[in-house]
Design a protein around this motif. Structure first.
Motif, PDB file in Angstrom:
ATOM      1  N   ARG A   1      26.719  40.759  94.112  1.00 20.90           N
ATOM      2  CA  ARG A   1      26.346  40.092  92.855  1.00 20.90           C
ATOM      3  C   ARG A   1      25.573  41.009  91.928  1.00 20.90           C
ATOM      4  NH1 ARG A   1      24.970  34.934  96.366  1.00 20.90           N
ATOM      5  NH2 ARG A   1      27.096  34.124  96.470  1.00 20.90           N
ATOM      6  N   MET A   2      24.732  41.834  92.539  1.00 19.31           N
ATOM      7  CA  MET A   2      23.983  42.785  91.719  1.00 19.31           C
ATOM      8  C   MET A   2      24.943  43.742  91.027  1.00 19.31           C
ATOM      9  SD  MET A   2      21.082  45.386  93.123  1.00 19.31           S
ATOM     10  CE  MET A   2      22.256  46.492  93.913  1.00 19.31           C
ATOM     11  N   VAL A   3      25.929  44.211  91.779  1.00 16.74           N
ATOM     12  CA  VAL A   3      26.893  45.160  91.209  1.00 16.74           C
ATOM     13  C   VAL A   3      27.651  44.530  90.046  1.00 16.74           C
ATOM     14  CG1 VAL A   3      29.033  46.422  91.693  1.00 16.74           C
ATOM     15  CG2 VAL A   3      27.124  46.546  93.299  1.00 16.74           C
ATOM     16  N   SER A   4      28.123  43.285  90.225  1.00 14.39           N
ATOM     17  CA  SER A   4      28.837  42.683  89.082  1.00 14.39           C
ATOM     18  C   SER A   4      27.902  42.400  87.917  1.00 14.39           C
ATOM     19  CB  SER A   4      29.555  41.373  89.436  1.00 14.39           C
ATOM     20  OG  SER A   4      29.562  41.117  90.779  1.00 14.39           O
ATOM     21  N   GLY A   5      26.661  42.050  88.227  1.00 10.84           N
ATOM     22  CA  GLY A   5      25.708  41.774  87.151  1.00 10.84           C
ATOM     23  C   GLY A   5      25.397  43.017  86.334  1.00 10.84           C
ATOM     24  N   VAL A   6      25.128  44.114  87.040  1.00 12.21           N
ATOM     25  CA  VAL A   6      24.859  45.369  86.324  1.00 12.21           C
ATOM     26  C   VAL A   6      26.064  45.740  85.475  1.00 12.21           C
ATOM     27  CG1 VAL A   6      24.526  47.854  86.621  1.00 12.21           C
ATOM     28  CG2 VAL A   6      23.162  46.257  87.965  1.00 12.21           C
ATOM     29  N   HIS A   7      27.225  45.621  86.062  1.00 12.84           N
ATOM     30  CA  HIS A   7      28.449  45.945  85.326  1.00 12.84           C
ATOM     31  C   HIS A   7      28.575  45.072  84.075  1.00 12.84           C
ATOM     32  CE1 HIS A   7      32.583  47.090  84.565  1.00 12.84           C
ATOM     33  NE2 HIS A   7      32.936  45.817  84.572  1.00 12.84           N
ATOM     34  N   ALA A   8      28.335  43.764  84.225  1.00  8.25           N
ATOM     35  CA  ALA A   8      28.507  42.843  83.088  1.00  8.25           C
ATOM     36  C   ALA A   8      27.509  43.132  81.972  1.00  8.25           C
ATOM     37  CB  ALA A   8      28.354  41.400  83.571  1.00  8.25           C
TER      38      ALA A   8
ATOM     39  N   PRO B   1      20.598  42.200  87.495  1.00  9.96           N
ATOM     40  CA  PRO B   1      19.976  41.637  86.310  1.00  9.96           C
ATOM     41  C   PRO B   1      20.157  40.128  86.212  1.00  9.96           C
ATOM     42  CG  PRO B   1      22.104  42.498  85.716  1.00  9.96           C
ATOM     43  CD  PRO B   1      21.975  42.637  87.199  1.00  9.96           C
ATOM     44  N   LEU B   2      20.642  39.504  87.285  1.00  6.41           N
ATOM     45  CA  LEU B   2      20.873  38.061  87.193  1.00  6.41           C
ATOM     46  C   LEU B   2      19.586  37.302  86.910  1.00  6.41           C
ATOM     47  CD1 LEU B   2      23.459  39.075  88.890  1.00  6.41           C
ATOM     48  CD2 LEU B   2      23.652  36.650  89.442  1.00  6.41           C
ATOM     49  N   SER B   3      18.464  37.912  87.337  1.00  4.36           N
ATOM     50  CA  SER B   3      17.165  37.279  87.114  1.00  4.36           C
ATOM     51  C   SER B   3      16.947  36.916  85.641  1.00  4.36           C
ATOM     52  CB  SER B   3      16.067  38.223  87.597  1.00  4.36           C
ATOM     53  OG  SER B   3      16.339  39.549  87.172  1.00  4.36           O
ATOM     54  N   MET B   4      17.564  37.680  84.738  1.00  4.77           N
ATOM     55  CA  MET B   4      17.403  37.393  83.309  1.00  4.77           C
ATOM     56  C   MET B   4      18.063  36.080  82.892  1.00  4.77           C
ATOM     57  SD  MET B   4      17.877  40.931  81.224  1.00  4.77           S
ATOM     58  CE  MET B   4      19.413  41.644  81.763  1.00  4.77           C
ATOM     59  N   PHE B   5      19.009  35.618  83.723  1.00  2.75           N
ATOM     60  CA  PHE B   5      19.805  34.472  83.284  1.00  2.75           C
ATOM     61  C   PHE B   5      19.464  33.179  84.026  1.00  2.75           C
ATOM     62  CE2 PHE B   5      22.195  38.366  82.465  1.00  2.75           C
ATOM     63  CZ  PHE B   5      22.327  38.255  81.093  1.00  2.75           C
TER      64      PHE B   5
ATOM     65  N   ASP C   1      27.110  28.826  92.927  1.00  2.00           N
ATOM     66  CA  ASP C   1      26.883  29.672  94.104  1.00  2.00           C
ATOM     67  C   ASP C   1      26.745  31.150  93.741  1.00  2.00           C
ATOM     68  OD1 ASP C   1      26.891  27.554  95.749  1.00  2.00           O
ATOM     69  OD2 ASP C   1      28.967  27.816  96.467  1.00  2.00           O
ATOM     70  N   GLU C   2      27.359  31.516  92.621  1.00  2.00           N
ATOM     71  CA  GLU C   2      27.301  32.919  92.223  1.00  2.00           C
ATOM     72  C   GLU C   2      25.944  33.309  91.636  1.00  2.00           C
ATOM     73  OE1 GLU C   2      29.434  35.593  92.403  1.00  2.00           O
ATOM     74  OE2 GLU C   2      30.565  34.327  93.796  1.00  2.00           O
ATOM     75  N   ARG C   3      25.155  32.289  91.278  1.00  2.00           N
ATOM     76  CA  ARG C   3      23.896  32.557  90.578  1.00  2.00           C
ATOM     77  C   ARG C   3      22.788  32.940  91.539  1.00  2.00           C
ATOM     78  NH1 ARG C   3      23.856  26.964  87.248  1.00  2.00           N
ATOM     79  NH2 ARG C   3      26.043  27.001  86.600  1.00  2.00           N
ATOM     80  N   ASP C   4      22.723  34.226  91.849  1.00  2.32           N
ATOM     81  CA  ASP C   4      21.659  34.692  92.734  1.00  2.32           C
ATOM     82  C   ASP C   4      20.582  35.342  91.873  1.00  2.32           C
ATOM     83  OD1 ASP C   4      19.992  35.820  94.514  1.00  2.32           O
ATOM     84  OD2 ASP C   4      21.545  36.815  95.702  1.00  2.32           O
ATOM     85  N   PHE C   5      19.649  34.517  91.424  1.00  2.00           N
ATOM     86  CA  PHE C   5      18.667  34.999  90.465  1.00  2.00           C
ATOM     87  C   PHE C   5      17.589  35.872  91.095  1.00  2.00           C
ATOM     88  CE2 PHE C   5      20.094  30.921  88.366  1.00  2.00           C
ATOM     89  CZ  PHE C   5      20.942  31.566  87.480  1.00  2.00           C
ATOM     90  N   THR C   6      17.766  36.164  92.389  1.00  4.59           N
ATOM     91  CA  THR C   6      16.779  37.068  93.002  1.00  4.59           C
ATOM     92  C   THR C   6      17.113  38.527  92.735  1.00  4.59           C
ATOM     93  OG1 THR C   6      17.997  37.150  95.088  1.00  4.59           O
ATOM     94  CG2 THR C   6      16.323  35.423  94.869  1.00  4.59           C
TER      95      THR C   6
END
Ligand SMILES: Cc1cc2nc3c(=O)[nH]c(=O)nc-3n(C[C@H](O)[C@H](O)[C@H](O)COP(=O)(O)OP(=O)(O)OC[C@H]3O[C@@H](n4cnc5c(N)ncnc54)[C@H](O)[C@@H]3O)c2cc1C
Ligand SMILES: Cc1cc2nc3c(=O)[nH]c(=O)nc-3n(C[C@H](O)[C@H](O)[C@H](O)COP(=O)(O)OP(=O)(O)OC[C@H]3O[C@@H](n4cnc5c(N)ncnc54)[C@H](O)[C@@H]3O)c2cc1C
Lengths: 528, 528
Positions: B335-342, B421-425, B413-418
């Protein structure tokens, strides 16, 4: 891009001499000067056609021949005929030397000085310091033999403001600069590599009294300055030609540059495919919604602007003709001249800006291949770019339009709607009535009609005029300073006002030829 | 612009060899490979510093050394150590050959093929027709010795998709291309004249089996393809480095280009004067309202973007480190990898676009002198321009961001805010509550506070998410085709969504360091 590309194999020096050579060649093809009875239109067309082939060559000829000859015609007299003939026969080549290192937009502050020497009946030209060096002058760097120089005329210690002078720069045989002239090439620019923009400084350089262009003022046999406003009506017409011809040319050139960029990108988008749909068929770029929203507004702008540019050139030539014929009253000529100037200022700005943005967008829309020199878009961008600056910086020009409109607003006597282009602004007479109207549009069909769009534009202009004027008045009484008040109204909303007036002027020329139904259909197809 | 200008006196050929020479020189100054324990950050800094000095040299080194070494590290294995050492010792120089004449953005459709020959244990590389010629490859035109080639791997008649290969192109001693390789320079571009972008076509060209970068898949001794996902966690981390390093570099470079353009224009505006006020004092350009509105938004953007670029690089390096350490769970890494990419996709787009527009505006704001090569703005514009296209075309990239967000929206389920950069969302969890809120702002002070601005941004993202998703669903059921549905949502409003997410990401990094009062004061001073 034809030969307007700077080739890999040529150095800057070689490239510049190549465009001089092209200019010489063009010359042999051009019609002799007798032909120039309808010269303004002829020159505009030649310029436009040449520009498509090679921007360097068209600009070299425009500065070196056409604008020079034009200026001699308008500002000079019989005694300058020799230069006129020589330039048309290709014996001499000119440049227009106005801008100085420290002053571009503010031409009133130019410092180059031409002092009259009664003893020798000559003007002595001097550059008072490096900041007054003439700079950016096209053709001056290497090639021109003469300059049409603008300098402060001083007679008996009294300055009489800017006047035009024909100043020999280089020996036409050897191209060696004359003594007293310090001249050089300005070096590399961001485009237009074929044009030798140059600088010059004068050191007690003497030219004969006759070289003053004397339509506006002259030095008499007794060595005194006298203004010879023998025919102010013709003078006004002349100033129209001098001020506007270059800008009309720029509007034409820009509309062609826009056309060229848009054609390249739309054709490419129709043929280039990228990514497959679920049936495995590759999609042409043109089918992508974003791609349409990136290109179609510019495609639409091309139709509208190209049409305006044709139409406006014709009307401009009509105005020049009318001012020469003498059928109009003095006041009418005066108003027509300011009107043409005002509309040209804002449309030159909006059209050159739109073109510059369009070229960038089309470059990006062609992906990596759009970055190749062969795509032509990089050169087009770099060569078009200075048009937003020269012949009047856009931001400065739009202020002239808004000032003119505010004058029209405040002084109903100035509103002579019988002359072009004031006729377009007849609705200002109904300003308050227009502003009190509410929209009664209830369906898409009516909303997209030409008449609704024009009604909305009229409302907008009235509103911008009224609000800007109110703000300006308040600021004037607050600061008791016109300059400060104008500056503080630029963004809210004088600039907007001028831009909307440009849009209306451009659209009007198009709506005249547009079938009523066409617009509605086009707009309906592209809603969300 | 330092030496990144293309000089008047050099031809393109000479200019290209000059930048090769600069690369060689740089090399002698650089630290030896041992130093590269913290290589990602080190390389990013070197790249950023070099780019300020000369974009051609930084790109040549990035492609020729850093990205190549990085790829060997991430995609290769022990057996590729030799190339790694050689490239750091300057014995070989690489290029990254991905793009083909017919396919750029859609890399899945690339056609260059590497067929395994079990008899000789070699790969046979072929270019099936001119449309599959590798094009645009930097360093390939004249100078590289090796290519990191992406080609379709085929074993026993079965295609296994794109894989990376190290392909010798030229003899490192003579720089003569090997037999079976048809290679050439792509010719002139619109900028980056020092980089020899090239094309290549392969004709039954053989390379040893070992040259396949085998982290993802390999051909075993029996001549069969096997995927060696021995450590999928590390693989994910590797793909993060491969996909993102170049883009992180571009964000850094762009923020510097923006900085450079803005500094030139603001300093010039403070010092250049034009037109007098009523007291006869000439006004610095910076005092004009329009000039402030032209430059200050870009000045503000510079602070915000430069800060984001620093902050994001650090966080990116943290993510790479975290993915390597193995302290995170597999899903978290993913998830971190896709978040950074996005986040990188949309911010790369918004930042490179902003910079391109800023350079044009600053060029115009410097008037005629801004068009001189010495002003540096023309070269800056031309050299920066391809950044909106390479390492992923901006318009294509922003779609990846919106797709990711829609996935997040639809799948809690995809929302892993830990993880960053998902924490921003995190606020997306409260989507419906946020959308039902009405603004209770009643005064300027509150309106201009960071918290109000962020609240409005959150609302906007939620609204764009919800409307885009609703439209997408409707279109999917109408056309029963994901591809068509996505295409028809691009403008309303998937693109907007991605752009707003970029703005929020960039601003967030800034608000963290901004004193609460600063923003309010700044905004209040610039109202109408
Ligand atoms: C390629 C090229 C060819 C040229 N050829 C010639 C030639 O042949 N002969 C010649 O004489 N000149 C030539 N010029 C010069 C050209 O005419 C000037 O550059 C132009 O008039 C603008 O003046 P400037 O450069 O001094 O800009 P400035 O007047 O210094 O303006 C700089 C910036 O400040 C802004 N600004 C200025 N005043 C105001 C204001 N009151 N309010 C708000 N903003 C303001 C402008 O919008 C502009 O962005 C050429 C220039 C170029 C680039
Ligand atoms: C200076 C420069 C250096 C480069 N260096 C290298 C290199 O070293 N190695 C290498 O392999 N490549 C290199 N490239 C190539 C670069 O990676 C590609 O140009 C880039 O990936 C875009 O692909 P494309 O040019 O095929 O554009 P296309 O994919 O053809 O796109 C063209 C246009 O169509 C639009 N478009 C495409 N698909 C869609 C869609 N689905 N929806 C909406 N719009 C769409 C895009 O926005 C774009 O404006 C370089 C390019 C340049 C200009």
């Amino acid at each position: 891009m034809g030969s307007s590309e700077r080739s890999t194999l040529l150095s800057l020096e070689e490239y510049r001499s190549k465009s001089s050579f092209d200019v010489k060649q063009m010359f042999e093809e051009m019609e002799p000067p007798e032909y120039f009875e309808i010269k303004t239109k002829y020159l505009l067309i030649v310029n436009e056609a040449l520009e498509i082939y090679n921007a360097n060559v068209s600009i070299k000829i425009a500065l070196g021949v056409a604008l020079f000859a034009n200026a001699l015609n308008c500002l000079g007299s019989e005694r300058h005929k020799k230069f006129y003939t020589d330039v048309w026969e290709g014996k001499i080549l000119s440049c227009l030397a106005i801008t100085e290192l420290e002053h571009g937009s503010d031409t009133k502050r130019l410092k180059t000085i031409a002092r009259y020497d009664a003893l020798t009946k000559e003007f002595v030209i001097n550059t008072p310091g490096i900041c007054a060096a003439k700079v950016w002058v096209g053709n001056l760097g290497k090639q021109c033999t003469h300059a049409l120089l603008f300098a402060q005329l001083e007679v008996n210690g009294v300055s009489h403001g800017l006047h035009g002078f024909v100043v020999p720069i280089r020996d036409p045989q050897t191209l060696q600069p004359y003594l007293g002239i310090n001249v050089g090439d300005l070096g590399e620019k961001s485009g237009l590599h074929g044009i030798d923009n140059g600088w010059v400084m004068f050191d007690n350089y003497r030219i004969p009294k006759e070289n003053l262009l004397n339509r506006v003022g002259d030095v008499n046999e007794e060595g005194e300055y006298e203004t010879s406003f023998t025919d102010p009506q013709k003078l006004l017409g002349a100033s129209l030609e001098i001020l506007s011809a270059g800008r009309v040319g720029i509007v034409n050139e820009s509309s062609n540059n826009l056309l060229r960029a848009v054609i390249i990108a739309v054709r490419y988008a129709a043929q280039r495919r990228q990514f497959c749909d679920s049936k495995g068929i590759e999609t042409p770029l043109l089918e992508y919604q974003t791609h349409q929203y990136r290109l179609f507004p510019y495609l639409a702008a091309t139709y509208v602007i190209k049409n305006f540019s044709n139409e406006f050139s014709d009307r401009y030539v009509d105005c020049v003709a009318a001012s020469r014929e003498g059928s109009l009253e003095m006041k009418q000529v005066s108003r027509m001249v300011s009107g043409v100037h005002a509309v040209l200022c804002c449309t030159k700005a909006v059209i050159t800006w739109t073109t510059q943005r369009a070229i960038q967008e089309t470059r990006e829309a062609c992906g990596g291949h759009g970055y190749h020199k062969a795509a032509g878009l990089g050169d087009l961008r770099n060569n078009h770019d200075p048009r937003v600056t020269f012949e009047g910086d856009n931001t400065v020009l739009v202020q002239q339009t808004s000032n003119w409109l505010l004058k029209l607003y405040n002084d109903p006597d100035e509103r002579d709607f019988t002359v072009y282009p004031l006729s377009m602004f007849k609705f200002i007479d109904q300003l308050d009535a227009i502003l009190s109207k509410k929209s009664d549009v209830t369906n898409v069909e009516t909303l997209c009609s030409v008449s609704t769009i024009m009604t909305m534009y009229e409302w907008l202009i009235c509103w911008l005029l009224k609000t800007t004027n109110r703000k300006m008045d308040a600021l004037k009484s607050k600061y008791n300073d016109r300059f400060v008040a104008r500056n503080l109204c630029q963004v809210f909303k004088a600039k907007e006002l001028a831009i909307v007036v440009a849009e209306v002027s451009v659209c009007l020329a198009y709506f005249l030829i547009l079938p009523a139904s066409a617009l509605r259909i086009a707009v309906q197809n592209y809603g969300p």
